[in-house]
Every structure is written in structure tokens, then in C-alpha cells.
Write a protein that holds these residues in place. Sequence first.
Motif, PDB file in Angstrom:
ATOM      1  N   PHE A  19      11.422   5.496  -8.551  1.00 16.49           N
ATOM      2  CA  PHE A  19      10.400   5.245  -7.631  1.00 16.49           C
ATOM      3  C   PHE A  19      10.315   3.810  -7.723  1.00 16.49           C
ATOM      4  CE2 PHE A  19       5.522   4.437  -7.535  1.00 16.49           C
ATOM      5  CZ  PHE A  19       5.356   4.375  -6.269  1.00 16.49           C
ATOM      6  N   CYS A  20      10.599   2.976  -6.765  1.00 18.44           N
ATOM      7  CA  CYS A  20      10.631   1.502  -6.624  1.00 18.44           C
ATOM      8  C   CYS A  20       9.532   0.956  -5.616  1.00 18.44           C
ATOM      9  CB  CYS A  20      11.817   1.055  -6.174  1.00 18.44           C
ATOM     10  SG  CYS A  20      11.956  -0.943  -6.114  1.00 18.44           S
ATOM     11  N   THR A  21       8.623  -0.204  -6.344  1.00 16.76           N
ATOM     12  CA  THR A  21       7.800  -0.481  -5.347  1.00 16.76           C
ATOM     13  C   THR A  21       7.948  -2.033  -5.216  1.00 16.76           C
ATOM     14  OG1 THR A  21       6.195  -1.083  -7.194  1.00 16.76           O
ATOM     15  CG2 THR A  21       6.145   0.899  -6.047  1.00 16.76           C
ATOM     16  N   TYR A  22       7.748  -2.542  -4.244  1.00 18.29           N
ATOM     17  CA  TYR A  22       7.747  -4.144  -3.847  1.00 18.29           C
ATOM     18  C   TYR A  22       6.173  -4.518  -3.610  1.00 18.29           C
ATOM     19  CZ  TYR A  22      12.605  -3.716  -1.648  1.00 18.29           C
ATOM     20  OH  TYR A  22      14.068  -3.697  -1.539  1.00 18.29           O
ATOM     21  N   ALA A  23       5.551  -5.483  -4.262  1.00 18.75           N
ATOM     22  CA  ALA A  23       4.390  -6.129  -4.244  1.00 18.75           C
ATOM     23  C   ALA A  23       3.266  -4.858  -3.918  1.00 18.75           C
ATOM     24  CB  ALA A  23       4.585  -6.927  -2.860  1.00 18.75           C
ATOM     25  N   THR A  24       3.220  -3.892  -4.825  1.00 15.39           N
ATOM     26  CA  THR A  24       2.287  -2.863  -4.789  1.00 15.39           C
ATOM     27  C   THR A  24       1.222  -3.229  -5.560  1.00 15.39           C
ATOM     28  OG1 THR A  24       3.740  -0.929  -3.992  1.00 15.39           O
ATOM     29  CG2 THR A  24       1.708  -0.500  -5.092  1.00 15.39           C
ATOM     30  N   PRO A  25      -0.106  -3.155  -5.052  1.00 11.84           N
ATOM     31  CA  PRO A  25      -1.306  -3.522  -5.718  1.00 11.84           C
ATOM     32  C   PRO A  25      -1.638  -2.188  -6.880  1.00 11.84           C
ATOM     33  CG  PRO A  25      -2.030  -3.224  -3.806  1.00 11.84           C
ATOM     34  CD  PRO A  25      -0.519  -2.867  -3.773  1.00 11.84           C
ATOM     35  N   HIS A  26      -0.775  -1.955  -7.891  1.00 13.86           N
ATOM     36  CA  HIS A  26      -0.903  -1.114  -8.715  1.00 13.86           C
ATOM     37  C   HIS A  26      -2.548  -1.240  -9.351  1.00 13.86           C
ATOM     38  CE1 HIS A  26       2.816   0.771  -8.302  1.00 13.86           C
ATOM     39  NE2 HIS A  26       3.470  -0.516  -8.261  1.00 13.86           N
ATOM     40  N   GLY A  27      -2.743  -2.186  -9.695  1.00 12.85           N
ATOM     41  CA  GLY A  27      -4.207  -2.577 -10.372  1.00 12.85           C
ATOM     42  C   GLY A  27      -5.050  -2.823  -9.149  1.00 12.85           C
TER      43      GLY A  27
ATOM     44  N   MET B  46       0.790  -1.040  -0.078  1.00 11.33           N
ATOM     45  CA  MET B  46      -0.041  -0.085   0.028  1.00 11.33           C
ATOM     46  C   MET B  46       0.701   1.292   0.132  1.00 11.33           C
ATOM     47  SD  MET B  46      -2.542   1.380   3.037  1.00 11.33           S
ATOM     48  CE  MET B  46      -1.179   2.029   3.881  1.00 11.33           C
ATOM     49  N   GLY B  47       2.104   1.242   0.501  1.00  9.85           N
ATOM     50  CA  GLY B  47       3.106   2.299   0.379  1.00  9.85           C
ATOM     51  C   GLY B  47       3.014   2.933  -0.796  1.00  9.85           C
ATOM     52  N   GLY B  48       3.418   1.892  -1.845  1.00 10.43           N
ATOM     53  CA  GLY B  48       3.227   2.318  -3.376  1.00 10.43           C
ATOM     54  C   GLY B  48       2.033   3.087  -3.572  1.00 10.43           C
ATOM     55  N   LEU B  49       0.960   3.017  -3.256  1.00  4.64           N
ATOM     56  CA  LEU B  49      -0.453   3.610  -3.600  1.00  4.64           C
ATOM     57  C   LEU B  49      -0.300   5.061  -2.732  1.00  4.64           C
ATOM     58  CD1 LEU B  49      -2.895   0.847  -3.434  1.00  4.64           C
ATOM     59  CD2 LEU B  49      -1.499   1.648  -5.441  1.00  4.64           C
ATOM     60  N   VAL B  50       0.039   5.136  -1.698  1.00  2.00           N
ATOM     61  CA  VAL B  50       0.399   6.249  -1.071  1.00  2.00           C
ATOM     62  C   VAL B  50       1.451   7.294  -1.816  1.00  2.00           C
ATOM     63  CG1 VAL B  50       1.349   7.317   1.093  1.00  2.00           C
ATOM     64  CG2 VAL B  50       0.111   5.418   1.239  1.00  2.00           C
ATOM     65  N   ALA B  51       2.512   6.625  -2.255  1.00  2.85           N
ATOM     66  CA  ALA B  51       3.550   7.464  -2.991  1.00  2.85           C
ATOM     67  C   ALA B  51       2.687   7.923  -4.356  1.00  2.85           C
ATOM     68  CB  ALA B  51       4.591   6.497  -3.271  1.00  2.85           C
ATOM     69  N   ARG B  52       2.008   6.984  -4.987  1.00  4.90           N
ATOM     70  CA  ARG B  52       1.365   7.315  -6.312  1.00  4.90           C
ATOM     71  C   ARG B  52       0.145   8.375  -5.840  1.00  4.90           C
ATOM     72  NH1 ARG B  52      -0.713   2.607  -9.755  1.00  4.90           N
ATOM     73  NH2 ARG B  52      -1.429   4.410 -11.023  1.00  4.90           N
ATOM     74  N   CYS B  53      -0.409   8.455  -4.985  1.00  4.21           N
ATOM     75  CA  CYS B  53      -1.527   9.430  -4.590  1.00  4.21           C
ATOM     76  C   CYS B  53      -0.776  10.831  -4.325  1.00  4.21           C
ATOM     77  CB  CYS B  53      -2.091   9.212  -3.427  1.00  4.21           C
ATOM     78  SG  CYS B  53      -3.328  10.217  -2.713  1.00  4.21           S
ATOM     79  N   MET B  54       0.543  10.684  -4.060  1.00  7.48           N
ATOM     80  CA  MET B  54       1.133  12.196  -3.721  1.00  7.48           C
ATOM     81  C   MET B  54       1.598  12.534  -5.152  1.00  7.48           C
ATOM     82  SD  MET B  54       5.025  12.805  -2.605  1.00  7.48           S
ATOM     83  CE  MET B  54       5.577  12.492  -3.884  1.00  7.48           C
ATOM     84  N   MET B  55       2.058  11.516  -5.659  1.00  6.44           N
ATOM     85  CA  MET B  55       2.635  12.021  -7.256  1.00  6.44           C
ATOM     86  C   MET B  55       1.678  12.292  -8.236  1.00  6.44           C
ATOM     87  SD  MET B  55       5.414   8.787  -7.262  1.00  6.44           S
ATOM     88  CE  MET B  55       6.017   9.211  -9.033  1.00  6.44           C
ATOM     89  N   GLN B  56       0.561  11.675  -8.199  1.00  3.76           N
ATOM     90  CA  GLN B  56      -0.445  11.748  -9.449  1.00  3.76           C
ATOM     91  C   GLN B  56      -1.504  12.802  -9.038  1.00  3.76           C
ATOM     92  OE1 GLN B  56      -0.206   7.136 -10.388  1.00  3.76           O
ATOM     93  NE2 GLN B  56      -2.027   8.081 -11.269  1.00  3.76           N
TER      94      GLN B  56
END
Length: 641
Positions: free
Chosen positions: A192-200, A164-174
Amino acid sequence: MQELPIVYCRGYAGPTSQIDSTVNDPFYGFNEGATHTRVNGDGDPMFYQFEGPLLRLLGERAYQVLVRGSQKELLATAADGSLPQKSIWIHRFYDEAATTYAAPAPRSGNLFDRAITWTEDLVREHTQAQGFDIEQAARELYDLVLLVREKTGAPKVFLVAHSMGGLVARCMMQKVCEEDGRIPAKELVAKFCTYATPHGGIVFTGALLNWLMETFGPAGSDIFSPPKMYGYLTPGKKFGDRPIGVAWDPRVIPPSVFDVDDVFCIIGTDQNDFTLAKLGVGPRSDGLVLIENAYVKGAHRAFVYKSHSGPYGEVNSEEGYQNLSRFLFGHWSVQVELSNLPPASVVAAQPDVAWQADLQLAIRGLSVLITEQKAVHYNPVQLNAEIAQHAPGAPGEDSVDAPIPLVGTFLFSKEPPADLPPTQVTPGVGDAPSPAVAAPAPASAPAPAREGWWHRFVDSVGGEHEPAAPANVPLENPLDPTIPAVAAQAVSAVAHDLAAGAGADAGAAPAGGAASDYARLSQDLSRYALTLRVYQVITRNGVFDFSSNLEQVGDWQDVLIVDIGRSADGRFGAWTGWNSAVPGAINQLGQMADALALTPDPEDPNVIRAVLDLPPAARALPVFGPAAQLAFTIVNRDAKG
């Protein structure tokens, strides 16, 4: 190679009871290591000690973790530019939602009323995540990134995130960066590197589970519902808004927001070692996130046989760290593609035959694979689908002029890197006990002419005497532009060398094979091995047809071995060999025999290209055809800045 501040965002904690447990960890899990690994990727467990990405970054890259009671307070009170750029910062976005930093609310009333209140509180603690809001966490991340830039003087930061941290980062970026006149993400984030982020998003096999998550969102889990992601990834929208009548894919980062060439997604393929959630998600996943939902479209990616988290998790794994370090600090990106394949109609003419490929990428000196795609892990390369997808004007156009992506990775200029100190907890895979020293040239060999990239660079800046080479730029390896001022000159000169020697004896390769040659050359040559196994899956009327099946036997399989660096006679280049043609053990041959022609891109001096014919046995397969080749694209990442 820039060594910028690293900002880490952890994954989903769950309800309040788990949030309270999460905030007890000073580093939100980035410090966790592992003591288990799977033998051969999917066999029995065995002991393997990985100290964790945090300690490895401290030991190998000399990063610092500055706390002094509170990272937030330290940043708030430090003078501008006073903190080191090589530092790690943890985005502790769950702290405000924790109940452990406040005195417990007094309970009043009789014993029965208190019991009811206690029961209600207990239920809330285990089913709700009160106080957490993903958009608030994204706004706080934006503020943290600004502070880190200001206090370290760094132009940008590296964002590293789990789940989920990747979604927090993407919310910030996008979204956050695109609203209210804030600084755009491309000016704040370098990589920007993500581990196991549910991008979809997270999708279960049962429609009922998906409906429950989207409708009720227990413990805030509705943020993973793909339709609801639209609200916090789109400027001007609010959580709950849906993409009605809009063609929208949550896996897409708009190019105006951030370049996906600077995004790397580490994807887990081991669903067996995760929690009971794996029963609702099924195979083709890391136990929680489906493989097809674990990446940003167009981004770089690596597949590792690790689960979403836990003892066999992606973040706390050697595989995860080796990919992370190469993405952040590697000098080169390498893409390998299949080219000159037959028209899509050739494959479509056999609708009952599906061609698939297993692949593995290994680097000499590492005990783990950098990436692997295998049918047994439910993620082979689907050659039929790739051919159809990449045909010009697809679907329907009867040609495949565009190359088919096969594998991509990031590399240090010397593998394994010899300039990294050994870690103090566990000897790191790839560490060398001492810097590699090139063996002296034979006495009979003439001194090399002053025409290499380093000599031309020195001569270009004037002076009668050649200054000492920088300690971190070994002269014997021209693919090591670790000094920004040298990088452009280095690549330009390498290109000049390659062009000058293209028509001469570039095809000649020095003889090798002795153990002494291997020991000497391995110090100057980086060696990579790409394992490929191609096979067909036959179906009849939608059912697997095993009548002619030879289980676990490929129609073609081989290993491509590639050596890159300086040969015994001092020439820079690349040499290849297919394992089927290499007599004896691979490590008995110091250098592969066949020179690979490296061609500088005429439009970009930071790009080198090469092509290699597949072996005749492979080209006899209808899915490849007689002209099939592997196409290599090597890009100098340092020049990008």
C-alpha cells in the motif's frame, strides 16, 4: 519480486463542478506528467520532462492498461484468470457523483423562477459534492479489488493512492474488510503506497478554519477533520461518531488489519508551489497536508521536495516514481540507524541546545534524490526528540540502547537497474541503453572456485553440466533473487559466503582509482551516497541566539559513499568511504577502499546487518559521543512473498 495488479485511487476533487471535470480524465490523473523541476530542490524552475507514472510503468515494467470502453465492464465480462496480472486499474469512484452522465433536469416556471433555480444549482455545484460518500467509495474499491484478483488470477494487488484516495483505501482496509464477514485486507493487498495522503487529517493554522471544515464540511471536506475520521476508519462506527474517551490516532493502522511494513508514504515538503490553501496550512507541509500528518505510524516513508499536486506535485514527479517503483518492485529494504549514542541525560543537560541533522540519499544513475530532510524545508531530523523518544522506557529512562532511525529506502539489486528497457517518451532516469555486461576478469586472475551461491544451487539440484543462468539473474550480482525458486537459496548462500570469509581477508580491498576501473566496476557495483550535516540551534529564553552562529555552516558534515556488489576480484561485499577522505572526484574511484563487514542475522537468513563507526569529527560532538555508529539492516523483500 512480484509484479501484481496495481489499483489506483485518486485524491479529493472538490465540489460537483470539479468532480465533473475530474471524470473527463480517463485515468483520474495517474497519467499526468510534468515539465518543470526545481534546480537544487528549491531554486529556480527549469525544464525537465517526466512522462507520468502511468506511461513509465507501461514502458519500464511492461504493465498494461486494459480499457475497451470501460474497465468495469471488461472485468465484469472477462473469464476468470484471463487478464494479465501486470495491469493497472483505476478506481473511478467519482463517476456516480458526476452530473455529466445524466440529462440535465428540465426547469419549469417563469423566467424569474428559472433564474432562481439556475442560481441555486450553480451554488450547489461549487459548494457541495452531492453523490459522493467515502464509505461507499471504499465498498466499491473492495468489489473492484475482488474482481481484479478473480479476473487476473493474482493472489493480491498493489494499492496506490494520492491524497484522499489513501483514506478511501484505508476505509476499505480498516472498516469495510472488517465487517460483514468480508475478506481481510492482509489477504487482498500486498503493498500500500500513498502520495500526500492526510493520514492524520488536514489541520489549518487557524482554529476558525478547522471549526468551519469540521462543522459545515463544504464540498464534503469534513472527511478530513481528524475527529470525524474515526467514524469511517473504525468497524462498527458511522460517520460523525467521535473517539470520546478512546485513545485513538488516525495515523495508526492496527497490526491485526495490515502490516505497516508493507505501507510506504511519500511525503511532500514544498508548500510554496501549491494553491492558496498553503496560506491556511503554513510551512512544514506540502501546501495542504502537514508533514506530521502525511504518514502512517511505523510505516516506511520518503521525503521529497514536491507539493501536494500541480506542476510540482508528488504523483507527477520523478522523485515520486522512483520511490514508488522501488517500493513495489525493489528486492531489498535498507534501514540506517544511529546507534551507541550517549544517554538522554547528556542531551537534556543542555536544554537550550537543539541538535538537528539534514540528510540526502542519492543513488548513482538517478538525477533526483530518493529522500531528503532539510531545515530549509522545515523537516530536519530532530536528534534531541529522537533520542528522547527511543530511549527504553521513555520518557525519563537515562539510556539509549535502541537505535535511532535515520533513513530507510527500497533498492533494486543493481542500481540503476540495467534490465529495464528505455522508456519511449522520455529516456527515464536510471534507464540504461543496453544491459550492463560485466568486464572479463584479467587474464592473470585465477578462475573463481565453484563455491558461490549460484554454483551451489546448481550443484544441489544435480546434473553434470551447469545450465545457462536465467537472463534476469546476472551471475556477477548475488543480490538479485528475481526468481522465487532461487531467492531463498541465493540469500542463504550469500550468508554462507560472508560467514566463511569473515575471519579471512574480508578487510582487504582491491586497489582502484583509474578511470577504467570506475567504468568497469560501476557495471557490477551499486553506489549510494548519504549526505549528513549536523548542527546545533541555540535558544535563550525561547528566542534564537545568533551570537555565535555561523549561518548554514554545520558543526559536522560529510558524505558516506557505499558500494555494494561484486568487486574486481569477484568477491561479493560492501565497501565504504567518507567523502572527506576520498582524494579527488568521487567518480574517479571505482570502488571505495574500506570493506564493510556484513553479518547474516542468525535468527533470519533473509536479513543482513552491518555497523560503521562515525568519523572522529562526528564522534566528538556531544550529541553522538565517542561510540556512535551507523547501523545498517538489509532485508530481502522477495523472501516475504
